[in-house]
Design a protein around this motif. Structure first.
Motif, PDB file in Angstrom:
ATOM      1  N   LYS A  29     -63.059  27.931  41.761  1.00 41.67           N
ATOM      2  CA  LYS A  29     -63.172  29.383  41.808  1.00 41.67           C
ATOM      3  C   LYS A  29     -63.074  29.969  40.406  1.00 41.67           C
ATOM      4  O   LYS A  29     -62.375  29.460  39.531  1.00 41.67           O
ATOM      5  N   THR A  30     -63.783  31.072  40.207  1.00 42.67           N
ATOM      6  CA  THR A  30     -63.829  31.694  38.887  1.00 42.67           C
ATOM      7  C   THR A  30     -62.446  32.070  38.382  1.00 42.67           C
ATOM      8  O   THR A  30     -62.157  31.958  37.182  1.00 42.67           O
ATOM      9  N   ALA A  31     -61.561  32.518  39.273  1.00 43.63           N
ATOM     10  CA  ALA A  31     -60.225  32.920  38.841  1.00 43.63           C
ATOM     11  C   ALA A  31     -59.496  31.798  38.119  1.00 43.63           C
ATOM     12  O   ALA A  31     -58.677  32.053  37.218  1.00 43.63           O
ATOM     13  N   TYR A  32     -59.804  30.536  38.479  1.00 47.73           N
ATOM     14  CA  TYR A  32     -59.119  29.422  37.838  1.00 47.73           C
ATOM     15  C   TYR A  32     -59.561  29.234  36.396  1.00 47.73           C
ATOM     16  O   TYR A  32     -58.858  28.610  35.596  1.00 47.73           O
ATOM     17  N   ARG A  33     -60.729  29.767  36.025  1.00 48.66           N
ATOM     18  CA  ARG A  33     -61.150  29.698  34.619  1.00 48.66           C
ATOM     19  C   ARG A  33     -60.198  30.504  33.736  1.00 48.66           C
ATOM     20  O   ARG A  33     -60.020  30.199  32.555  1.00 48.66           O
ATOM     21  N   LEU A  34     -59.603  31.545  34.303  1.00 46.31           N
ATOM     22  CA  LEU A  34     -58.683  32.382  33.552  1.00 46.31           C
ATOM     23  C   LEU A  34     -57.288  31.759  33.460  1.00 46.31           C
ATOM     24  O   LEU A  34     -56.471  32.201  32.652  1.00 46.31           O
ATOM     25  N   TYR A  65     -48.413  34.728  38.715  1.00 46.30           N
ATOM     26  CA  TYR A  65     -49.091  35.711  37.874  1.00 46.30           C
ATOM     27  C   TYR A  65     -49.435  35.080  36.524  1.00 46.30           C
ATOM     28  O   TYR A  65     -48.695  34.221  36.034  1.00 46.30           O
ATOM     29  N   TRP A  66     -50.541  35.583  35.905  1.00 44.32           N
ATOM     30  CA  TRP A  66     -51.035  35.030  34.639  1.00 44.32           C
ATOM     31  C   TRP A  66     -51.413  36.163  33.695  1.00 44.32           C
ATOM     32  O   TRP A  66     -51.925  37.199  34.127  1.00 44.32           O
ATOM     33  N   PRO A  67     -51.208  35.984  32.405  1.00 43.26           N
ATOM     34  CA  PRO A  67     -51.635  36.996  31.453  1.00 43.26           C
ATOM     35  C   PRO A  67     -53.153  36.975  31.280  1.00 43.26           C
ATOM     36  O   PRO A  67     -53.766  35.902  31.228  1.00 43.26           O
ATOM     37  N   ILE A  68     -53.765  38.132  31.199  1.00 47.46           N
ATOM     38  CA  ILE A  68     -55.204  38.249  30.960  1.00 47.46           C
ATOM     39  C   ILE A  68     -55.447  39.381  29.971  1.00 47.46           C
ATOM     40  O   ILE A  68     -54.550  40.170  29.660  1.00 47.46           O
ATOM     41  N   LEU A  69     -56.680  39.449  29.488  1.00 47.11           N
ATOM     42  CA  LEU A  69     -57.083  40.492  28.561  1.00 47.11           C
ATOM     43  C   LEU A  69     -58.431  41.035  29.026  1.00 47.11           C
ATOM     44  O   LEU A  69     -59.374  40.266  29.224  1.00 47.11           O
ATOM     45  N   PRO A 138     -65.698  35.962  34.341  1.00 44.58           N
ATOM     46  CA  PRO A 138     -66.421  34.891  33.640  1.00 44.58           C
ATOM     47  C   PRO A 138     -67.040  33.865  34.586  1.00 44.58           C
ATOM     48  O   PRO A 138     -66.904  32.654  34.387  1.00 44.58           O
ATOM     49  N   GLY A 139     -67.690  34.333  35.630  1.00 44.46           N
ATOM     50  CA  GLY A 139     -68.295  33.455  36.613  1.00 44.46           C
ATOM     51  C   GLY A 139     -68.588  34.224  37.883  1.00 44.46           C
ATOM     52  O   GLY A 139     -68.294  35.421  37.982  1.00 44.46           O
ATOM     53  N   PRO A 140     -69.181  33.558  38.878  1.00 45.98           N
ATOM     54  CA  PRO A 140     -69.553  34.243  40.112  1.00 45.98           C
ATOM     55  C   PRO A 140     -68.354  34.710  40.917  1.00 45.98           C
ATOM     56  O   PRO A 140     -67.420  33.941  41.167  1.00 45.98           O
ATOM     57  N   VAL A 141     -68.361  35.994  41.278  1.00 40.62           N
ATOM     58  CA  VAL A 141     -67.299  36.597  42.087  1.00 40.62           C
ATOM     59  C   VAL A 141     -67.927  37.714  42.909  1.00 40.62           C
ATOM     60  O   VAL A 141     -68.826  38.408  42.440  1.00 40.62           O
ATOM     61  N   ASP A 142     -67.497  37.865  44.147  1.00 41.37           N
ATOM     62  CA  ASP A 142     -67.858  39.046  44.931  1.00 41.37           C
ATOM     63  C   ASP A 142     -67.125  40.229  44.314  1.00 41.37           C
ATOM     64  O   ASP A 142     -65.917  40.375  44.478  1.00 41.37           O
ATOM     65  N   MET A 143     -67.864  41.064  43.574  1.00 38.83           N
ATOM     66  CA  MET A 143     -67.219  42.111  42.786  1.00 38.83           C
ATOM     67  C   MET A 143     -66.521  43.158  43.650  1.00 38.83           C
ATOM     68  O   MET A 143     -65.660  43.890  43.151  1.00 38.83           O
ATOM     69  N   LYS A 165     -59.059  35.187  28.887  1.00 38.15           N
ATOM     70  CA  LYS A 165     -57.725  34.705  28.539  1.00 38.15           C
ATOM     71  C   LYS A 165     -57.237  35.465  27.314  1.00 38.15           C
ATOM     72  O   LYS A 165     -58.016  35.781  26.420  1.00 38.15           O
ATOM     73  N   PRO A 166     -55.942  35.737  27.261  1.00 35.76           N
ATOM     74  CA  PRO A 166     -55.405  36.383  26.053  1.00 35.76           C
ATOM     75  C   PRO A 166     -55.279  35.380  24.923  1.00 35.76           C
ATOM     76  O   PRO A 166     -55.206  34.171  25.142  1.00 35.76           O
ATOM     77  N   GLU A 167     -55.265  35.897  23.704  1.00 33.48           N
ATOM     78  CA  GLU A 167     -54.891  35.048  22.581  1.00 33.48           C
ATOM     79  C   GLU A 167     -53.435  34.644  22.762  1.00 33.48           C
ATOM     80  O   GLU A 167     -52.675  35.298  23.475  1.00 33.48           O
ATOM     81  N   GLN A 168     -53.022  33.587  22.099  1.00 30.20           N
ATOM     82  CA  GLN A 168     -51.667  33.090  22.305  1.00 30.20           C
ATOM     83  C   GLN A 168     -50.621  34.150  22.010  1.00 30.20           C
ATOM     84  O   GLN A 168     -49.668  34.326  22.750  1.00 30.20           O
TER      85      GLN A 168
END
Length: 238
Positions: A29-34, A65-69, A138-143, A165-168
């Motif tokens: 799943k696209t979410a796992y790319r993040l 939960y995961w950090p994103i940008l 960053p990939g296919p998702v039902d928007m 993904k955020p920078e470190q």
């Protein structure tokens, strides 16, 4: 039952629960790319635990939960995956874990949350597609399933572009932890676990945390619509 902060010893049981809930292809799943190569946010990762007849712990719920940008400029956090054991579907456990973790996110100074999930389910917590209309994945998702929640009013105003993904350094800032913008005094106030006796009348988890203006906004909105723990998890975030 206890809802508590995830520990390393829970890892194998969590993976088994996620496999049972989403299947072994969930990593596609696209979410796992993040999430790939990014540390999750330990203070917000919760597990629900029951005990079997021998007193051994059994993990029956998980939320992470995961950090994103967003657009390379707006920090946020990604909710998911969340899963509940099959025998507890419809019990309200999923809702309890979502509300507890969102209130912890508020108390720790996080400003917004993004997820990929079923809008009719997550709208009860305040999530909205309107807040993510300018965002991309960053990939296919039902928007129609890309939803946002402002823990601080206006925090997603103008947020647009690719979710990445955020920078470190940014990841360290987003995983605020106990030294949050609410001050070091908050640390001792945060509960790491809560007993939920069967049949007891639930109370808002927000009562455990220092009440900022942003928290009051989110909690009061929940109260007005009588959302508290009404039903169980029916559409987990990916």
């Amino acid at each position: 039952m206890i809802i508590t902060v995830e520990e390393p010893k829970h890892a194998a049981a969590i993976e088994a629960l996620l496999d049972a809930s989403f299947g072994p292809d969930r990593f596609n799943k696209t979410a796992y790319r993040l999430r790939d190569g990014v540390d999750s946010i330990p203070a917000l990762n919760l597990v629900a635990i029951e005990h079997d007849e021998h007193g051994r712990e059994v993990v029956v719920g998980t939320i992470r939960y995961w950090p994103i940008l967003v657009g390379g400029a707006t920090p946020s956090i990604l909710l998911g995956p969340i899963a509940v054991a099959a025998h507890l579907q419809g019990s309200g456990l999923g809702s309890k874990m979502i509300r507890m973790s969102l209130n912890k996110a508020v108390a720790l100074g996080h400003k917004s949350v993004i997820l990929v999930g079923d809008a009719p389910y997550y709208e009860r917590f305040g999530f909205s597609r309107a807040l993510t209309l300018g965002m991309e994945m960053p990939g296919p998702v039902d928007m129609s399933r890309l939803l946002g929640l402002e823990l601080v009013e206006g925090s997603l105003a103008g947020a647009a572009g690719m979710i990445g993904k955020p920078e470190q350094a940014d990841a360290q800032d987003v995983a605020i932890g106990e030294t949050s913008v609410l001050g070091p005094v908050l640390g001792p106030v945060l509960a790491t676990s809560i007993d939920i006796p069967a049949g007891d009348t639930p109370v808002p988890f927000s009562a455990l945390f220092s009440r900022t203006a942003a928290e009051r906004l989110w909690t009061d909105r929940v109260r007005r619509t009588d959302w508290f723990w009404r039903d169980g998890l029916q559409a987990g975030a990916a």
